[in-house]
Design an enzyme around this catalytic site. Structure first.
Site, PDB file in Angstrom:
ATOM      1  N   PRO A  47      -5.880  48.147 -18.391  1.00 30.05           N
ATOM      2  CA  PRO A  47      -6.061  46.767 -18.854  1.00 30.05           C
ATOM      3  C   PRO A  47      -4.786  45.943 -18.782  1.00 30.05           C
ATOM      4  O   PRO A  47      -3.761  46.348 -19.312  1.00 30.05           O
ATOM      5  CB  PRO A  47      -6.486  46.965 -20.311  1.00 30.05           C
ATOM      6  CG  PRO A  47      -5.845  48.251 -20.722  1.00 30.05           C
ATOM      7  CD  PRO A  47      -5.837  49.117 -19.495  1.00 30.05           C
ATOM      8  N   ASP A  86      -5.899  44.357 -22.393  1.00 24.05           N
ATOM      9  CA  ASP A  86      -4.966  44.885 -23.373  1.00 24.05           C
ATOM     10  C   ASP A  86      -4.537  43.704 -24.224  1.00 24.05           C
ATOM     11  O   ASP A  86      -4.129  42.674 -23.685  1.00 24.05           O
ATOM     12  CB  ASP A  86      -3.760  45.465 -22.617  1.00 24.05           C
ATOM     13  CG  ASP A  86      -3.028  46.499 -23.439  1.00 24.05           C
ATOM     14  OD1 ASP A  86      -3.511  46.844 -24.541  1.00 24.05           O
ATOM     15  OD2 ASP A  86      -1.977  46.961 -22.988  1.00 24.05           O
ATOM     16  N   TRP A 559       0.422  51.374 -26.392  1.00 26.19           N
ATOM     17  CA  TRP A 559       0.117  52.317 -25.307  1.00 26.19           C
ATOM     18  C   TRP A 559      -0.947  53.317 -25.755  1.00 26.19           C
ATOM     19  O   TRP A 559      -1.641  53.891 -24.924  1.00 26.19           O
ATOM     20  CB  TRP A 559       1.369  53.090 -24.886  1.00 26.19           C
ATOM     21  CG  TRP A 559       2.394  52.227 -24.225  1.00 26.19           C
ATOM     22  CD1 TRP A 559       3.563  51.783 -24.763  1.00 26.19           C
ATOM     23  CD2 TRP A 559       2.345  51.696 -22.892  1.00 26.19           C
ATOM     24  NE1 TRP A 559       4.245  51.017 -23.858  1.00 26.19           N
ATOM     25  CE2 TRP A 559       3.535  50.947 -22.701  1.00 26.19           C
ATOM     26  CE3 TRP A 559       1.426  51.788 -21.840  1.00 26.19           C
ATOM     27  CZ2 TRP A 559       3.823  50.291 -21.506  1.00 26.19           C
ATOM     28  CZ3 TRP A 559       1.717  51.134 -20.663  1.00 26.19           C
ATOM     29  CH2 TRP A 559       2.901  50.389 -20.505  1.00 26.19           C
ATOM     30  N   GLN A 595       4.048  53.078 -14.550  1.00 24.73           N
ATOM     31  CA  GLN A 595       3.035  53.582 -15.486  1.00 24.73           C
ATOM     32  C   GLN A 595       3.022  55.106 -15.591  1.00 24.73           C
ATOM     33  O   GLN A 595       2.276  55.657 -16.392  1.00 24.73           O
ATOM     34  CB  GLN A 595       1.638  53.076 -15.110  1.00 24.73           C
ATOM     35  CG  GLN A 595       1.515  51.568 -15.126  1.00 24.73           C
ATOM     36  CD  GLN A 595       1.711  50.977 -16.499  1.00 24.73           C
ATOM     37  OE1 GLN A 595       1.526  51.641 -17.509  1.00 24.73           O
ATOM     38  NE2 GLN A 595       2.135  49.723 -16.567  1.00 24.73           N
ATOM     39  N   TRP A 599       0.990  53.966 -18.954  1.00 25.17           N
ATOM     40  CA  TRP A 599      -0.452  54.204 -19.087  1.00 25.17           C
ATOM     41  C   TRP A 599      -0.879  55.562 -18.539  1.00 25.17           C
ATOM     42  O   TRP A 599      -1.712  56.240 -19.137  1.00 25.17           O
ATOM     43  CB  TRP A 599      -1.203  53.065 -18.397  1.00 25.17           C
ATOM     44  CG  TRP A 599      -2.672  53.060 -18.657  1.00 25.17           C
ATOM     45  CD1 TRP A 599      -3.277  53.012 -19.875  1.00 25.17           C
ATOM     46  CD2 TRP A 599      -3.715  53.101 -17.678  1.00 25.17           C
ATOM     47  NE1 TRP A 599      -4.633  53.014 -19.721  1.00 25.17           N
ATOM     48  CE2 TRP A 599      -4.933  53.060 -18.374  1.00 25.17           C
ATOM     49  CE3 TRP A 599      -3.725  53.147 -16.286  1.00 25.17           C
ATOM     50  CZ2 TRP A 599      -6.162  53.079 -17.727  1.00 25.17           C
ATOM     51  CZ3 TRP A 599      -4.953  53.154 -15.632  1.00 25.17           C
ATOM     52  CH2 TRP A 599      -6.149  53.122 -16.348  1.00 25.17           C
ATOM     53  N   LYS A 632      14.535  42.141  -7.105  1.00 26.53           N
ATOM     54  CA  LYS A 632      13.442  42.181  -8.056  1.00 26.53           C
ATOM     55  C   LYS A 632      12.973  40.744  -8.324  1.00 26.53           C
ATOM     56  O   LYS A 632      13.803  39.836  -8.426  1.00 26.53           O
ATOM     57  CB  LYS A 632      13.956  42.787  -9.360  1.00 26.53           C
ATOM     58  CG  LYS A 632      13.018  43.797  -9.974  1.00 26.53           C
ATOM     59  CD  LYS A 632      13.698  44.486 -11.147  1.00 26.53           C
ATOM     60  CE  LYS A 632      12.740  44.536 -12.322  1.00 26.53           C
ATOM     61  NZ  LYS A 632      13.307  45.220 -13.469  1.00 26.53           N
ATOM     62  N   LYS A 635      11.508  35.588 -13.332  1.00 26.40           N
ATOM     63  CA  LYS A 635      11.526  34.156 -13.612  1.00 26.40           C
ATOM     64  C   LYS A 635      12.954  33.646 -13.593  1.00 26.40           C
ATOM     65  O   LYS A 635      13.227  32.560 -13.109  1.00 26.40           O
ATOM     66  CB  LYS A 635      10.888  33.888 -14.982  1.00 26.40           C
ATOM     67  CG  LYS A 635       9.369  33.805 -14.900  1.00 26.40           C
ATOM     68  CD  LYS A 635       8.775  33.388 -16.239  1.00 26.40           C
ATOM     69  CE  LYS A 635       7.282  33.683 -16.245  1.00 26.40           C
ATOM     70  NZ  LYS A 635       6.810  34.140 -17.550  1.00 26.40           N
TER      71      LYS A 635
END
Ligand SMILES: [Zn+2]
Ligand SMILES: [Zn+2]
Length: 1019
Positions: A47, A86, A559, A595, A599, A632, A635
């Protein structure tokens, strides 16, 4: 008739109309319905949190999540895909804090938890519409209507149930332990969260501190020191702020330590490190063993009693597990406090001084040493990371206190040397504050007890790429530590543990029903929101003593929420038991590589602890996306690519295709819109051109695939049909192997060959006027290729695949399934795979490309016919194979004759120019006879006329009348090659006269001739 197709295509626009088609005809729903009852193929949706715009990396994972279930559906599986969101956790809280201008927890408490959490609840769906729009736009078929949401009471209740199971199995405990703590967020982080935030460029102090030995406490000088100069132990640290918490120094018992005499004092440090530390003005006067130092005592740098900080001590019971704070016994004030030198096997001789400063309140090693040695415990730092007590630097954040601590020590002559160091240090993965290793009470899941099961369960999982399995993920499991899963925060699943303050009894609540059945229940307001602060108000009577049970204030790690989705998404075990059983374990999951510790791990840990088995069978682990320069995306850097701009310019198919094929799934990839534009040009437009070419000519000739019968196929047809069937085998195999990249690349090669060999070599077959068996064979073959391609491409580029299918199949066969996505995946006809022919054609292609290179070297255009080509191949077998395809080479190289040699036969000949690649050589004769030159001009005229037809806006099937000027040489060409020119340009007549006024005219210079041509549509 097929719907006319323009060669100019606007993919984004086309895709929008197909989205409407899918929606209107509920194709996704039908793709499930039609497979109902078939073997299930389950995707678990990892999610996302919808509190920010989806980025390009989200598109990456979403298209990988999409391609496999689409493929499986076409292979006959029932593949439901339930969406999910999530909604809890620190990331959400941080956004709200930012919005409210808060910098710490005190402001949240003051503002009110109910109001704060209400903002959190709203904010998690701020971008829901955009997420839904993006999901739809990229063609990711997911059931968003019934998406699970981790903030629902039902979801929370399933998490409570899971925790209760672990509680009953003794897998949950409360530990007083050193945990990585974010001082800004005011909460512990789990080790997998810590792993997300290491930086190797952290700058910190690197300082040598002097600890004054207590006279009389040491025996390594025979009597007192030879002079009355004080004796110091020299220790090194990068965290001066921990020094007020120092309660011991550790030495390596077996190492040698040097006593160094200087002008004013003695310094002791490890002999092995004397050179490295570089003492100035000191000389060694004696060497003692570390063991000889153990038991000495030194004066604290800061006596905690002088600064209003309590001093506790690890009790004898401390060595047992699960130490609680109560076991640290408060110590009386002591003005003459002295701390011991202890022995430690962890003391390094690689860096520092061989004497380690121990502060049990900070750092795991220190804490363990405190437990085993019964040391004092001094905690001079609050959970907000600020120094407490009355120190001169009290109230400062630890890192800001560093210089003040050092200044203070320096003024007292206790700083030997200051400096800076750049090293690796963990930071909060969310707010970027430096983490503190802080001893405090935290709730744990005892995952380490199930380590073997976690590791053996991993054996059953297929990882793509494979190296993650025993690499990144396997190592992570090997080094498993207990999961610190409580968070001292607000917006999350509340920890379902209540505690009696009278007798210390703990009870873990399994469900709402369980809670409501508790005696003397108070504070539950309906409708109940299972969040703080509402659950905090619920109390009941202690089952042991009748005292008041209150909830532990913590919420749980988000998590845990996402890792609980296999059952919590179904509100299992309270509902949907069958559905859960059918969809557990998942066949497939896919997320980015970070992850493995997020996750992927939480899914695996929870499933192993609860059900004793892994909950996913196959996982594609995606590499990170960087910008075009390899940086990378962030913003701050301003290099984030907005997926919408890419989708609006090039469309979803181009973006999907790029993401599938540019790099293998697991690789780090650079992303730029230019690269997507290139994919559009190189692949999608090539495909589109073949498709529109076919439709244009098929319509002119009224080709009807239904009445095509069995045509007699040429070598060229047989070759592409063989390649097509091999392609079906390859794509099927690659997708079955969770490798969309290889599958996509095979498709790319095929489309290129179809365009640049099959169609190009067949153009004249479609173009010629007579409708014979050869033409029918060409149509039937190309039609078959395009229809099969549409099905092979459907999982990858669902839009263009649908467009082709609708027009090529549905428009002529109303009984065909409604959408390409309801079609079955193509089945290869292995009997049609002709390896020999494929090999021969591959050779012919090599020869032709060399021939073209030789022509280029000679500066002779392909349109200029040449008398001869010499071809050298590797073996007699290759020669034989090629001879069958000689006619293709003659035509392709535009030569009158081709002569084959093998191996060493033949050689450089005068009058030829050659090109070589490996063992292959092709040479072309460069001499032009007048006949060849005339034919070259005729071909040039054809090309110009064809361009003029387009410029004049004529339809491909329009017939024309051609006019040309009356020069001798051109007259000869136009007469001699009249039939050829007429056929190629659909000219009824070639008239040597000035063109009439309404004609379209152009002037050219071909070879040395001025030629003017005029064309007009024939009546
Ligand atoms: Zn933080
Ligand atoms: Zn009690």
């Amino acid at each position: 008739m097929f719907r006319p197709v323009s060669s100019k295509v606007n993919f984004p626009q086309l895709e929008k109309s197909l989205l409407s088609f899918w929606k209107e005809h509920q194709i996704f729903g039908k793709s499930l319905e039609t497979r109902c009852g078939a073997t299930q193929f389950t995707l678990y949706e990892g999610p996302p949190t919808a509190n920010g715009s989806p980025g390009i990396h989200h598109v990456l994972s979403r298209v990988f999540k999409d391609v496999i279930p689409r493929y499986k559906t076409m292979k006959g599986y029932y593949a439901p895909r339930k969406g999910g969101w999530d909604t809890h956790g620190l990331p959400v809280e941080l956004e709200v804090e930012k919005m409210l201008g808060f910098t710490g927890k005190a402001q949240i408490e003051e503002y009110g938890v109910a109001k704060f959490n209400a903002h959190c609840r709203d904010s998690v769906f701020n971008y829901l519409k955009e997420w839904e729009a993006m999901t739809e736009r990229i063609g990711f078929w997911l059931d968003l209507e019934h998406a699970y949401r981790t903030l629902e009471n039902s979801y929370i209740e399933s998490c409570w149930w899971a925790l209760k199971q672990l509680w009953d199995k003794g897998l949950i405990y409360q530990g007083y332990r050193v945990t990585p703590h974010c001082p800004r967020c005011g909460t512990s982080l789990s080790s997998h969260e810590v792993a997300l935030g290491y930086r190797d460029d952290a700058e910190d102090p690197s300082v040598y501190i002097k600890f004054k030995l207590k006279v009389g406490s040491f025996t390594f000088f025979v009597a007192q020191p030879p002079s009355d100069k004080p004796v110091f132990l020299l220790a090194w640290t990068t965290t001066p702020w921990t020094l007020p918490g120092n309660t011991a120094l550790a030495v390596a018992p077996k190492a040698q330590y040097s006593i160094m005499e200087g002008a004013d004092d003695y310094l002791i440090l490890a002999t092995a490190l004397v050179d490295k530390v570089q003492l100035e003005g000191y000389k060694s006067i004696k060497v003692v063993s570390g063991r000889g130092l153990v038991g000495s005592e030194y004066q604290p740098l800061f006596n905690p009693h002088d600064f209003g900080v309590e001093r506790r001590r690890f009790s004898a019971r401390a060595a047992e597990e699960n130490l609680s704070y109560e076991m640290l016994t408060l110590q009386p004030e002591d003005k003459n406090l002295a701390y011991p030198v202890i022995s430690g096997d962890f003391v390094s001789m690689e860096e520092g001084t061989g004497i380690v400063h121990i502060a049990p309140a900070f750092g795991e090693v220190d804490f363990e040493a405190g437990k085993s040695e019964g040391l004092d415990f001094v905690q001079p730092v609050g959970l907000d990371g600020k120094i407490t007590g009355t120190f001169p630097f009290a109230g400062k954040f630890v890192k800001d206190a560093d210089p003040l601590v050092l200044e203070n020590l320096k003024s007292r002559g206790l700083l030997y040397r200051g400096g800076r160091i750049v090293h690796t240090y963990p930071f909060c993965w969310r707010c970027e504050a430096p983490l503190l290793y802080y001893a405090k009470r935290t709730w744990y899941i005892r995952t380490s007890l199930k380590k073997e099961a976690l590791i053996s369960g991993n054996d059953e999982i297929n990882w793509y790429p494979e190296h993650i399995k025993y690499g990144r993920f396997g190592n992570w499991l090997e080094n498993n530590v207990d999961w610190a899963f409580s968070r001292e925060r607000y917006w999350g699943t509340p920890l379902n543990v209540w505690n009696c303050s009278d007798c210390g009894n703990y009870e873990c609540i399994e469900s709402l029903e369980d809670l409501k059945s508790k005696p003397n229940l108070q504070g539950l307001i309906e409708p109940l929101d299972l969040h703080r602060p509402f659950v905090d108000d619920i109390t009941f009577s202690c089952s042991k003593c009748g005292g008041k049970m209150k909830r532990q204030a913590e919420v749980i790690d988000c998590w845990f929420d996402s890792g609980a989705m296999p059952f919590a998404q179904w509100h299992y075990p309270f509902e949907n038991e069958d559905t859960f059983n059918r969809s557990f374990p998942a066949d497939y999951i896919s997320e980015a590589v970070d992850q493995t510790r997020g996750w992927f791990y939480s899914l695996h840990a929870i499933s192993t602890l609860l059900f004793d088995r892994p909950c996913f069978k196959n996982v594609i682990c995606l590499g990170h996306i960087l910008d075009a320069e390899g940086e990378k995306m962030s913003k701050a850097r301003g290099n984030v690519v907005d997926p919408w701009s890419v989708l609006d310019s090039y469309g979803a198919d181009a973006l999907r295709w790029y993401l599938f094929t540019a790099a293998p799934a697991g690789n780090v990839r650079r992303f730029s819109s230019d690269a997507v534009a290139e994919v559009l040009r190189n692949f999608l437009l090539t495909l589109w051109n073949i498709y529109s070419f076919f439709v244009v000519y098929a319509n002119i000739d009224c080709f009807d695939p239904k009445s095509a019968g069995t045509p007699s196929l040429s070598d060229l047809d047989k070759w592409i049909i063989s390649r097509l069937n091999q392609l079906v085998v390859d794509v099927d195999e690659a997708l079955d192997n969770y490798d969309p990249t290889s599958a996509g690349r095979k498709l790319e090669v095929f489309v290129d060959e179809l365009s640049n060999w099959y169609v190009r070599r067949s153009r004249r077959r479609f173009w010629k006027s007579q409708s014979d068996a050869d033409k029918l064979a060409a149509y039937t073959t190309l039609y078959g290729c395009l229809v099969t391609l549409s099905k092979l491409l459907a999982p990858f580029t669902p839009f263009v695949a649908e467009e082709m299918y609708q027009n090529l199949v549905r428009s002529v066969d109303s009984k065909a399934v409604e959408s390409v996505h309801l079609a079955d995946f193509p089945v290869p006809d292995r009997a049609q795979i002709d390896a020999e022919l494929v090999e021969a054609t591959r050779l012919a292609m090599t020869v032709c490309s060399l021939g073209r290179a030789a022509r280029a070297k000679a500066g002779i255009k392909v349109r200029q016919p040449l008398s001869r080509a010499l071809v050298k191949v590797r073996s007699a077998g290759e020669k034989k194979a090629l001879q069958k395809l000689t006619y293709q080479i003659l035509d392709e190289l535009n030569v009158k004759e081709v002569e084959f040699h093998k191996g060493e036969e033949g050689g450089d000949e005068p009058g030829y120019i050659s090109a070589v690649e490996g063992d292959y050589l092709v040479a072309v004769a460069t001499e032009l006879s007048p006949e060849l030159e005339a034919e070259g001009i005729a071909r040039e005229v054809v090309r110009r006329l064809q361009t003029m037809r387009r410029s004049a806006g004529l339809d491909i099937a329009d017939h024309i009348v051609t006019y040309y000027n009356d020069g001798d040489s051109i007259q000869m060409v136009m007469t001699k090659f009249a039939d050829y020119i007429k056929q190629e340009t659909l000219s009824r007549d070639l008239i040597s006269a000035a063109p009439p006024a309404e004609s379209y005219t152009e002037k050219f210079r071909i070879s040395n001739y001025e030629i003017s041509l005029g064309i007009k549509k024939a009546a």
